[in-house]
Design a protein around this motif. Sequence first.
Motif, mmCIF file in Angstrom:
data_model
loop_
_atom_site.group_PDB
_atom_site.id
_atom_site.type_symbol
_atom_site.label_atom_id
_atom_site.label_comp_id
_atom_site.label_asym_id
_atom_site.label_seq_id
_atom_site.Cartn_x
_atom_site.Cartn_y
_atom_site.Cartn_z
ATOM 1 N N ILE C 293 2.283 5.332 -15.939
ATOM 2 C CA ILE C 293 2.148 6.084 -14.685
ATOM 3 C C ILE C 293 3.505 6.365 -14.071
ATOM 4 O O ILE C 293 4.493 5.652 -14.329
ATOM 5 C CB ILE C 293 1.293 5.309 -13.644
ATOM 6 C CG1 ILE C 293 1.866 3.897 -13.411
ATOM 7 C CG2 ILE C 293 -0.152 5.257 -14.056
ATOM 8 C CD1 ILE C 293 1.260 3.197 -12.221
ATOM 9 N N GLU C 294 3.506 7.447 -13.251
ATOM 10 C CA GLU C 294 4.672 7.707 -12.430
ATOM 11 C C GLU C 294 4.311 7.308 -11.004
ATOM 12 O O GLU C 294 3.245 7.680 -10.499
ATOM 13 C CB GLU C 294 5.030 9.200 -12.494
ATOM 14 C CG GLU C 294 6.299 9.512 -11.730
ATOM 15 C CD GLU C 294 6.613 11.012 -11.733
ATOM 16 O OE1 GLU C 294 6.150 11.722 -12.636
ATOM 17 O OE2 GLU C 294 7.289 11.448 -10.792
ATOM 18 N N VAL C 295 5.173 6.542 -10.354
ATOM 19 C CA VAL C 295 4.855 6.038 -9.019
ATOM 20 C C VAL C 295 5.017 7.161 -7.994
ATOM 21 O O VAL C 295 6.056 7.821 -7.944
ATOM 22 C CB VAL C 295 5.763 4.844 -8.660
ATOM 23 C CG1 VAL C 295 5.516 4.413 -7.216
ATOM 24 C CG2 VAL C 295 5.534 3.697 -9.624
ATOM 25 N N GLU C 296 3.983 7.429 -7.212
ATOM 26 C CA GLU C 296 4.045 8.498 -6.204
ATOM 27 C C GLU C 296 4.210 7.954 -4.792
ATOM 28 O O GLU C 296 4.754 8.620 -3.923
ATOM 29 C CB GLU C 296 2.772 9.337 -6.269
ATOM 30 C CG GLU C 296 2.697 10.187 -7.511
ATOM 31 C CD GLU C 296 1.622 11.253 -7.399
ATOM 32 O OE1 GLU C 296 0.591 10.962 -6.765
ATOM 33 O OE2 GLU C 296 1.823 12.354 -7.929
ATOM 34 N N LEU C 297 3.670 6.751 -4.576
ATOM 35 C CA LEU C 297 3.703 6.194 -3.219
ATOM 36 C C LEU C 297 3.559 4.690 -3.315
ATOM 37 O O LEU C 297 2.820 4.192 -4.154
ATOM 38 C CB LEU C 297 2.529 6.786 -2.406
ATOM 39 C CG LEU C 297 2.462 6.454 -0.933
ATOM 40 C CD1 LEU C 297 3.557 7.197 -0.173
ATOM 41 C CD2 LEU C 297 1.102 6.852 -0.361
ATOM 42 N N VAL C 298 4.268 4.000 -2.453
ATOM 43 C CA VAL C 298 4.171 2.540 -2.466
ATOM 44 C C VAL C 298 3.811 2.076 -1.055
ATOM 45 O O VAL C 298 4.474 2.451 -0.090
ATOM 46 C CB VAL C 298 5.512 1.907 -2.901
ATOM 47 C CG1 VAL C 298 5.409 0.375 -2.881
ATOM 48 C CG2 VAL C 298 5.909 2.385 -4.286
ATOM 49 N N GLU C 299 2.714 1.328 -0.937
ATOM 50 C CA GLU C 299 2.325 0.785 0.372
ATOM 51 C C GLU C 299 2.574 -0.711 0.355
ATOM 52 O O GLU C 299 1.907 -1.436 -0.387
ATOM 53 C CB GLU C 299 0.850 1.032 0.653
ATOM 54 C CG GLU C 299 0.526 2.433 1.094
ATOM 55 C CD GLU C 299 -0.959 2.597 1.381
ATOM 56 O OE1 GLU C 299 -1.311 3.595 1.999
ATOM 57 O OE2 GLU C 299 -1.764 1.747 0.982
ATOM 58 N N ALA C 300 3.515 -1.159 1.175
ATOM 59 C CA ALA C 300 3.771 -2.596 1.253
ATOM 60 C C ALA C 300 2.908 -3.176 2.356
ATOM 61 O O ALA C 300 3.051 -2.813 3.515
ATOM 62 C CB ALA C 300 5.249 -2.845 1.536
ATOM 63 N N LEU C 301 1.948 -4.059 1.997
ATOM 64 C CA LEU C 301 1.044 -4.616 3.003
ATOM 65 C C LEU C 301 1.472 -6.016 3.407
ATOM 66 O O LEU C 301 0.807 -6.681 4.170
ATOM 67 C CB LEU C 301 -0.384 -4.641 2.465
ATOM 68 C CG LEU C 301 -0.947 -3.274 2.062
ATOM 69 C CD1 LEU C 301 -2.309 -3.433 1.413
ATOM 70 C CD2 LEU C 301 -1.041 -2.347 3.259
ATOM 71 N N GLY C 302 2.596 -6.476 2.844
ATOM 72 C CA GLY C 302 3.052 -7.818 3.164
ATOM 73 C C GLY C 302 2.647 -8.778 2.075
ATOM 74 O O GLY C 302 3.422 -9.062 1.170
ATOM 75 N N ALA C 303 1.372 -9.239 2.148
ATOM 76 C CA ALA C 303 0.900 -10.187 1.151
ATOM 77 C C ALA C 303 0.818 -9.538 -0.224
ATOM 78 O O ALA C 303 0.996 -10.178 -1.248
ATOM 79 C CB ALA C 303 -0.456 -10.753 1.538
ATOM 80 N N ASP C 304 0.490 -8.260 -0.245
ATOM 81 C CA ASP C 304 0.472 -7.561 -1.531
ATOM 82 C C ASP C 304 0.920 -6.117 -1.348
ATOM 83 O O ASP C 304 1.227 -5.686 -0.245
ATOM 84 C CB ASP C 304 -0.905 -7.658 -2.206
ATOM 85 C CG ASP C 304 -2.024 -7.372 -1.259
ATOM 86 O OD1 ASP C 304 -1.755 -6.716 -0.225
ATOM 87 O OD2 ASP C 304 -3.167 -7.767 -1.522
ATOM 88 N N THR C 305 0.987 -5.414 -2.485
ATOM 89 C CA THR C 305 1.526 -4.065 -2.488
ATOM 90 C C THR C 305 0.575 -3.162 -3.256
ATOM 91 O O THR C 305 0.070 -3.543 -4.317
ATOM 92 C CB THR C 305 2.903 -4.050 -3.192
ATOM 93 O OG1 THR C 305 3.762 -4.930 -2.457
ATOM 94 C CG2 THR C 305 3.484 -2.651 -3.238
ATOM 95 N N VAL C 306 0.301 -1.968 -2.697
ATOM 96 C CA VAL C 306 -0.539 -0.997 -3.402
ATOM 97 C C VAL C 306 0.359 0.117 -3.910
ATOM 98 O O VAL C 306 1.118 0.706 -3.141
ATOM 99 C CB VAL C 306 -1.637 -0.433 -2.489
ATOM 100 C CG1 VAL C 306 -2.469 0.589 -3.247
ATOM 101 C CG2 VAL C 306 -2.516 -1.559 -1.962
ATOM 102 N N VAL C 307 0.288 0.371 -5.219
ATOM 103 C CA VAL C 307 1.084 1.428 -5.835
ATOM 104 C C VAL C 307 0.159 2.574 -6.213
ATOM 105 O O VAL C 307 -0.859 2.374 -6.868
ATOM 106 C CB VAL C 307 1.804 0.903 -7.099
ATOM 107 C CG1 VAL C 307 2.574 2.023 -7.781
ATOM 108 C CG2 VAL C 307 2.711 -0.261 -6.739
ATOM 109 N N TYR C 308 0.484 3.790 -5.704
ATOM 110 C CA TYR C 308 -0.278 4.987 -6.069
ATOM 111 C C TYR C 308 0.449 5.637 -7.244
ATOM 112 O O TYR C 308 1.552 6.140 -7.085
ATOM 113 C CB TYR C 308 -0.350 5.975 -4.906
ATOM 114 C CG TYR C 308 -1.216 5.494 -3.764
ATOM 115 C CD1 TYR C 308 -0.789 4.455 -2.937
ATOM 116 C CD2 TYR C 308 -2.436 6.082 -3.509
ATOM 117 C CE1 TYR C 308 -1.582 4.004 -1.898
ATOM 118 C CE2 TYR C 308 -3.240 5.650 -2.455
ATOM 119 C CZ TYR C 308 -2.811 4.607 -1.663
ATOM 120 O OH TYR C 308 -3.583 4.160 -0.637
#
Lengths: 294, 286, 355
Positions: C293-308
Amino acid sequence: MQRRVTFDSRLLPYLLLAPQVAVTLVFFIWPAAQAIWQSVHLQDAFGIRSEFVWFENFTYVLSDPNYLDTLKTTVIFSVAVTVLAMGVALLLAVLADSKIKGARVYKTLLIWPYALAPAVAAVLWMFIFNPDIGSFGRALRAFGYDWDYRLNGGQALAMVILAASWKQVSYNFIFFLAGLQAIPRSVMEAASIDGAGPARRFWTITFPLLSPTTFFLLVVDMVYAFFETFGTIHALTQGGPGKATETLIFRVYQDGVVNNDLGGSSAQSVILMVIVIALTAVQFRFVERKVHYA
Amino acid sequence: MTPSSSRSRLIDLVPHIVLIVGVLVFVYPIYVTLIGSTWDSGTIGRGGLPLWPSGEGPANYAQAWAGEAGDRAMYTPVRTMMLNSLVMALSIALGKIAISILSAYAVAFFRFPLRMAFFWLIFITLMLPVEVRIIPTYKVVADLGLIDTYAGLTIPLIASATATLLFRQFFLTIPDELLEAAKIDGAGPVRFFIDVVLPLSRTNIAALFVILFIYGWNQYLWPLLVTSSRDMETIVTGITKMIGTGESANDWHIIMATTVLAMLPPVAVVLLMQRWFVKGLVDSEK
Amino acid sequence: MATVDIRNVRKSYGPVEAIKGIDIAIRDGEFLVLLGPSGCGKSTLLRMVAGLETITGGEVAIGGRVVNQLDPKDRDIAMVFQNYALYPHMTVFDNMAYGLKIRGLPKAEIRARVDKAAAILELGRFLDRRPSQLSGGQRQRVAMGRAIVREPAAFLFDEPLSNLDAKLRTQMRVEIKRLQDRLRITSLYVTHDQVEAMTLADRILVMNHGVAEQIGTPLEVYQRPASLFVAGFIGSPPMNVLDGRIDDRGEAVDLAGGIRLALPQPRLSDAGRAVKLGVRPEHLATADSGFAIEVELVEALGADTVVYGRLAGGESLLVRVAGLPTCRNGDRLTVAPPPDALHLFDAVTGRRLEG
């Protein structure tokens, strides 16, 4: 129109409606139907037989020059009462609504005449304008003006118009005040920031926003002038002198009660009903529009 | 002080002046009547009524109240007329409230055949003020033998579309869940009405009571027609009968005292219940 | 205390069928959550159990007694509403006591029950107040108190926490859980919030378009979603779903872009079948082969991270990893799930392929 959740009961709703429906049928629908029936019948002199005469009663009533005079008097009277009552009330309401000292006191002092009966209002006016005992009546005569509303038709009409409007001002005042208080302050503030002066603000903002209230009061005041002022006229002038202050409702009373002409009086009642229904219909059309405003 | 500020002071005074004039126009006739009711008929009849009260007041009111013969004629005592007016006003106000709250409850909280037909039947009465159908209504009341009775005086006036519509409108704002909670709590329609709907309607009832009491007290044409006996005279029609043609040789002191007494109850109701009264008036015409 | 049996219950509004036959036996003391999007029929089902809606078809039995024809008051249930539905003119005490008064309980008994419920809910100080003088959370507690004092066979909750703000909702959720552990009264609880469902339920009934998509414990519903709908509805962020085909030997799934994932066990009977492949974002981890995958967006939630991320074929792929971000927009990653974290659904029916 209807709630989503209701009670289930076959009999109860009819029991709850019964008193209102009974009164409505016996004292509203039945008399109204009788008025319509009588308006197309002619009774003989002894009241024993009656004959179906189509619209004869109506043509008779409407072609009677006296009736047309009464109609004219009614229109002049109603328009004058409506304009006076609304004009004075609007002026006072606008002033009492402004950020003025003692606004509450003024409001209280202007609201209470609502409680007076039209006939009582007439009596109060008589105490003042009676040419024999009234202070103003006597003053007018002292200044050489031939004031006697009991003899002069024009003066009599002016007298009942003033007494009738005087009583109705407070009602209009209450509604105009409520209407004014419903106008959001932010709209007025925006207008002053835009540079509009007080007079301009009134005519371009306040008055248009008050138009639902104004229209509503127009209809209410017309109905008031048509019907409720019977007491004013009866107490002050008895429709006289001559027929100078005879309005339609007064004539219905006169013909039906005093002259015992049931057919003619019923035809007049039907004409009045048509007028009221027309006024109410106009009002409801407008209420629909008012919903749209909100 | 600069000229411009003194001019703006003057302009600030204009609203007060207009309002004070307005208040005077409404207060003056009452004041004259109050003063008049404390003088003797001769003084009033000559037209020389002073602007201050005299000591005759208590005697005048006592005479009017007890209905002893006036100097020139016999009158129905004010206490009789007041009682009749009170019975009329209370019966009309309470009667209207009772029958309209019940019918509004039926129309708003039940689903039943012909519901809309009944609603329109009630609605039609809105369009027919008593004055319009006065003669035929009089005939119906006469046929029922109700002339000169309290029933004849009040019942024809107690059907009210306005009050029904006001209550219905209010009932439609009661949340459905409240009704469901009551059903689960075990309340049937009658209990729900008594325990929940009536207490919630208190303000509306109070507001309606004020305007309907005044409406009832101030009735004129109807009592004029339906009552002929002196014992059934109401105070508003009674006054005009006392005045007759308005000759100067009337018992003016009694008439004025009677007028004051006739104004007292409705004015008191308006002033004491002003908040409810304004709310009721404005709400019921929405 | 009682069981609640729902047997083939249906509801129609004219020709429209809103509930298309639901079957479930709720055990004594069980906490069942009805979960689904708005309009799925979950509230209608609850209201049929309560007796606030008529039952078009099937049977509802409470404590073994069929209640279809009984009024709500005779069903021995208590209900908590979303907007509290407190009587605004009555005090807290009277609100709770009203149902008991109607049932004609002696005054002392009413007093005792209300005091007990008020103690449990910490409402003792507010008994003389009106609902308008209480906060949202306190009002909801009064509504629950009104249900508790009745000591009913079953509690019915209709989205009781939806009117509260996020913080209060969490707090009240915990309180309801504690209450349930203490009272152990059979409960039906309607919500559209999966967190409420996962934390409160003994079992969850997931509904969609008037049908029960799945009935199971929270973990079953999460680990073995019975349909694509359940898979998408439970879990946050939602499960990734990709088009695929089981190869002719039934050993692996072929996806677009030549990606091939081995199955934990061969599925000979499904060889050649078109499927939807589901992978939860939290089950993806960097690997040598798998999804590039190519990373389009990264959401840092603190405890974990969501990678789009985006696959070469254009499909998007969500990855959730513990801890702080280790990649940036534009990075290229390869991620893969463990073989036992694959969910297979029939491409046509959307039902789970078991086995």
